[in-house]
Design an enzyme around this catalytic site. Structure first.
Site, PDB file in Angstrom:
ATOM      1  N   SER A  75      -3.024  -6.309 -11.135  1.00  0.00           N
ATOM      2  CA  SER A  75      -3.686  -7.580 -10.876  1.00  0.00           C
ATOM      3  C   SER A  75      -3.694  -8.481 -12.128  1.00  0.00           C
ATOM      4  CB  SER A  75      -5.103  -7.319 -10.367  1.00  0.00           C
ATOM      5  OG  SER A  75      -5.642  -8.451  -9.750  1.00  0.00           O
ATOM      6  N   ASP A 106      -1.371  -6.028   0.863  1.00  0.00           N
ATOM      7  CA  ASP A 106      -2.277  -6.521  -0.172  1.00  0.00           C
ATOM      8  C   ASP A 106      -2.655  -7.953   0.178  1.00  0.00           C
ATOM      9  OD1 ASP A 106      -3.560  -7.471  -2.396  1.00  0.00           O
ATOM     10  OD2 ASP A 106      -1.971  -6.978  -3.816  1.00  0.00           O
ATOM     11  N   HIS A 146      -4.534  -3.849  -2.133  1.00  0.00           N
ATOM     12  CA  HIS A 146      -4.513  -4.289  -3.523  1.00  0.00           C
ATOM     13  C   HIS A 146      -4.894  -3.182  -4.501  1.00  0.00           C
ATOM     14  CE1 HIS A 146      -4.476  -7.309  -6.667  1.00  0.00           C
ATOM     15  NE2 HIS A 146      -5.675  -6.926  -7.067  1.00  0.00           N
TER      16      HIS A 146
END
Length: 256
Positions: free
Chosen positions: A77, A206, A233
């Protein structure tokens, strides 16, 4: 798969607890780092005035490594931006950098531009109960963010076990975005950042980054793209064994 590789996981040490255990059991060295004001780091966000403060634990650790030892650096991320700074500063200490559904900047514009592109492509409605702080005024990008509990359940931890979601609720903290710091066009260079092997792990289903993952890969193709299915995710919690196998395969191929 040979043992003895050294893995470094960035940006919220707690979420890697499953992979840390698996990798250590088969003989690898593993370090999971909390960045400034993240996880159990003692600093509060108002004590972090710049991206340099935020990534200081990462930079300090990388600096402490012997020159003749290379690590496999992994960032998920927003942590993709943080490992990019480590790639720029310590390219000879990294055998491969793995971007796990992560922000992966390129050399044609600043990392800050990438952040703004993500915000432009993300609808306000999709952010649900997330909260943003605009310390520099509403006309400028947000300066910090914290995920809301409904957002955690519906998107970030959708594919995870209930106990992992509950743990996340206990540990979630606001995080700085440092858009202005990342706006520097000379932050990353071809000679340093560009010299490090990059591999992107695409996380399917995701809802946070899936569409944008493909965009980043097209803009700056990595050495290789791996795909993990039906993971969402937070793949390190939802599919730890699959991610672990993916990471070990990458380390075996590039971790010389």
């Amino acid at each position: 798969m040979e043992s003895g590789k050294r893995f470094v996981f960035v940006h919220g040490a707690w979420c890697w607890y499953k992979l840390v255990n698996i990798l250590k059991l088969v003989g690898h060295q593993v370090t999971a780092l909390d960045l400034g004001a993240c996880g159990v780091d003692m600093k509060q966000l108002d004590e972090i005035s710049s991206i340099s403060d935020h990534v200081h634990p990462q930079m300090e650790f990388m600096d402490s490594l012997p020159r003749d030892k290379k690590v496999v650096l992994v960032g998920p991320s927003y942590g993709g931006l943080c490992i990019s700074l480590a790639m720029e500063n310590f390219p000879k200490k990294i055998s491969v950098a793995i971007f796990v559904s992560a922000y992966m900047p390129h050399l044609y514009s600043s990392p800050g531009t990438l952040i703004q592109q993500v915000f432009r492509r993300t609808s306000t409605e999709s952010l649900m109960d997330c909260h943003f702080t605009f310390a520099n005024g509403l006309e400028n990008p947000p300066t910090s963010a914290i995920f809301g509990r409904e957002y955690l359940k519906a998107k970030l931890y959708k594919h995870c076990k209930p106990e992992d979601l509950e743990l996340a609720k206990k540990l979630i903290r606001p995080t700085g975005l440092f858009v202005e710091d990342f706006a520097n066009d000379s932050l990353l260079t071809e000679m340093k950042f560009g010299s490090v092997n990059r591999v992107f792990a695409v996380c399917k289903e995701d809802e946070v980054m899936e569409e944008f993952q493909e965009f980043m890969i097209r803009k700056s193709p990595p050495k290789e793209v791996k795909v993990i299915k039906e993971c969402g995710h937070t793949v390190m919690l939802s599919k730890p064994k699959e991610l672990c196998l993916c990471i070990k395969e990458i380390a075996h191929k590039y971790g010389k």
